[in-house]
Design an enzyme around this catalytic site. Structure first.
Site, PDB file in Angstrom:
ATOM      1  N   SER A   1       0.238  13.993  40.816  1.00  0.00           N
ATOM      2  CA  SER A   1       0.241  14.244  42.250  1.00  0.00           C
ATOM      3  C   SER A   1       0.107  15.748  42.537  1.00  0.00           C
ATOM      4  O   SER A   1      -0.865  16.363  42.124  1.00  0.00           O
ATOM      5  CB  SER A   1       1.506  13.646  42.879  1.00  0.00           C
ATOM      6  OG  SER A   1       1.442  13.636  44.286  1.00  0.00           O
TER       7      SER A   1
ATOM      8  N   ASP B   1      -3.940   3.932  47.324  1.00  0.00           N
ATOM      9  CA  ASP B   1      -2.907   4.964  47.443  1.00  0.00           C
ATOM     10  C   ASP B   1      -2.712   5.290  48.922  1.00  0.00           C
ATOM     11  O   ASP B   1      -3.625   5.806  49.574  1.00  0.00           O
ATOM     12  CB  ASP B   1      -3.343   6.216  46.678  1.00  0.00           C
ATOM     13  CG  ASP B   1      -2.268   7.301  46.627  1.00  0.00           C
ATOM     14  OD1 ASP B   1      -1.387   7.304  47.513  1.00  0.00           O
ATOM     15  OD2 ASP B   1      -2.322   8.138  45.717  1.00  0.00           O
TER      16      ASP B   1
ATOM     17  N   HIS C   1       0.576   5.022  44.838  1.00  0.00           N
ATOM     18  CA  HIS C   1       0.751   6.428  44.487  1.00  0.00           C
ATOM     19  C   HIS C   1       1.734   6.532  43.324  1.00  0.00           C
ATOM     20  O   HIS C   1       2.944   6.304  43.487  1.00  0.00           O
ATOM     21  CB  HIS C   1       1.263   7.235  45.680  1.00  0.00           C
ATOM     22  CG  HIS C   1       1.241   8.716  45.456  1.00  0.00           C
ATOM     23  ND1 HIS C   1       0.079   9.451  45.532  1.00  0.00           N
ATOM     24  CD2 HIS C   1       2.222   9.593  45.132  1.00  0.00           C
ATOM     25  CE1 HIS C   1       0.346  10.720  45.274  1.00  0.00           C
ATOM     26  NE2 HIS C   1       1.634  10.833  45.024  1.00  0.00           N
TER      27      HIS C   1
END
Length: 431
Positions: free
Chosen positions: A212, A347, A378
């Site tokens: 991320s 996501d 995610h």
């Protein structure tokens, strides 16, 4: 018999049938909503790959089965990006192990103290080489998060040393030593950790991994200076957004409940900042500091926090400048080592428009593969049969599988090739 009694006898047989029809309609409606919300009709598929036809990429796709095999999430809920994301956010992972590491402290030039946790391999690597994974977690995360612990344990067992950055200010029991904490794209602490690993283990080669926000940091780090790519075998980025400036508008939209996720992440950032209030702002009663804190208390989005607090740590004059300078989109084209970029189509945090960045990059650069899964949310990517997920996720397996394949390639590649050259390079060299 009265007329009233006659009417009752006439109506009453029809009432149960009417109620049964209403029940069936209600059940059908609920089932329809469940099927739609859980995305049960969505098929499973292998990741959609964007890449150039090179000798290295052919070898990767042949040897790393996770990139070509079907990703199968848990049947009942795994096709919902929201549930995948929620389970990651709440639990991280199921049955998470507890790898044993040593915490390292690195003094920075501005008085800050970077920390990372070092985990030694639990066996020999399959190539016999010394390989270290340098890992950058997601926003506000650190080595004690369950998804990081699960991945580290898996990598250790495959013969990798792991160094995991603890984002500045993220660990609740570590005080800040300067008025600064981690930001969206500051690479200083990650660079310090990588430098320590290179000095301490002069024979080791590096696998760079970012999750991320960490994916943005590692790609920016490699692209900022080509010297940063020395001794790096490859890089893997999972679920990053590539451009904070482009993502800014999408985070204010309600589709996929992105505005709600924005609120939750902003709330978590407020807690981290306020837990270090004394270190960041001191005991000052300056009106400017009080105004910034007042705006922080009422902030409901990451953009408000970034504008009032985060950008000022590095002296950016505006939110736009902060996002432009700290996004990897302006640096990632300088990365020449093999690069695997992974995102999920469902996501809820990364808008589909942002995926044009890695797709275009992979189409232009021979060292890049962009893998887009249908499901995974995610940082979820849970696998399982029906209801219960497995401890290891597809994400864990694909990173280690890609790393193993790259290590094999380095061992058996033709002498005229470096890891990032195309298949035609040997022909050109021989000519």
């Amino acid at each position: 018999m009265s007329t009233h009694d006659s009417d009752l006898h006439t109506i009453s047989p029809e009432m149960p049938a009417m109620f049964d029809g209403m029940k069936l309609a209600a059940v059908a409606t609920v089932l329809y909503i469940i099927v739609r919300c859980l995305n049960l009709k969505s098929p499973t598929a292998a990741p959609d790959l964007t890449y150039q036809d090179t000798a290295l990429n052919r070898f990767l796709l042949k040897s790393c089965s996770q990139l070509s095999k079907e990703y199968v999430p848990p049947l009942l809920w795994g096709k919902s990006g929201h549930l995948q994301t929620a389970l990651y956010g709440k639990l991280g992972r199921v049955s998470s192990p507890h790898p044993s590491g040593i915490r390292k402290y690195l003094p920075m030039q501005d008085g800050a103290t970077a920390t990372f946790d070092l985990f030694e391999p639990l066996g020999d690597h399959q190539t016999g080489d010394d390989i270290t994974m340098v890992i950058c977690p997601g926003i506000g995360n650190h080595s004690e998060k369950h998804y990081i612990r699960t991945f580290v344990d898996y990598a250790q067992k495959d013969g990798y040393r792991c160094a995991v950055l603890n984002h500045l200010g993220a660990l609740p029991n570590i005080e800040l030593t300067s008025p600064r904490m981690f930001t969206y794209g500051c690479t200083w602490e990650f660079a310090a950790m990588v430098g320590y690993i290179k000095r301490t283990y002069p024979q080791t080669q590096l696998i760079v991994v970012g999750f991320s926000l960490g994916g943005n940091i590692v790609c920016k780090f490699l692209g900022e200076n080509r010297l940063n790519q020395e001794r790096v075998l490859c890089c893997v980025s999972i679920c990053q957004g590539y451009s904070a400036l482009r993502a800014q508008e999408t985070f204010l939209q309600w589709d996929q409940f992105r505005r709600f996720y924005n609120f939750l992440m902003a709330d978590n950032m407020k807690k981290i900042i306020l837990s270090h209030r004394h270190s960041l702002f001191g005991d000052s009663f300056l009106k400017k500091v009080d105004a910034d804190l007042s705006r922080l208390y009422i902030a409901t989005s990451l953009m408000q926090i970034d504008d009032n607090i985060m950008r000022k740590f590095h002296g950016h004059s505006s939110l736009k400048e902060y996002y432009e300078k700290e996004s990897c989109v302006h640096y990632i084209h300088n990365v020449d080592v093999p690069l695997l970029l992974v995102n999920s189509a469902d996501d809820p945090l990364v808008h589909d428009s942002l995926l044009a960045i890695p797709r275009t990059l992979a189409a232009k650069k021979p060292n890049v593969i962009f893998a887009l899964t249908l499901h995974g949310g995610h940082l979820g990517f849970f696998e399982g049969d029906v209801l219960f997920p497995q401890p290891l996720t597809w994400m864990d397996k694909v990173i280690v599988g890609y790393a193993n394949t790259m290590c094999q390639w380095e061992k058996q590649k033709p002498p005229c090739q470096t890891s990032h050259l195309t298949g035609s390079s040997c022909l050109e060299a021989k000519a």
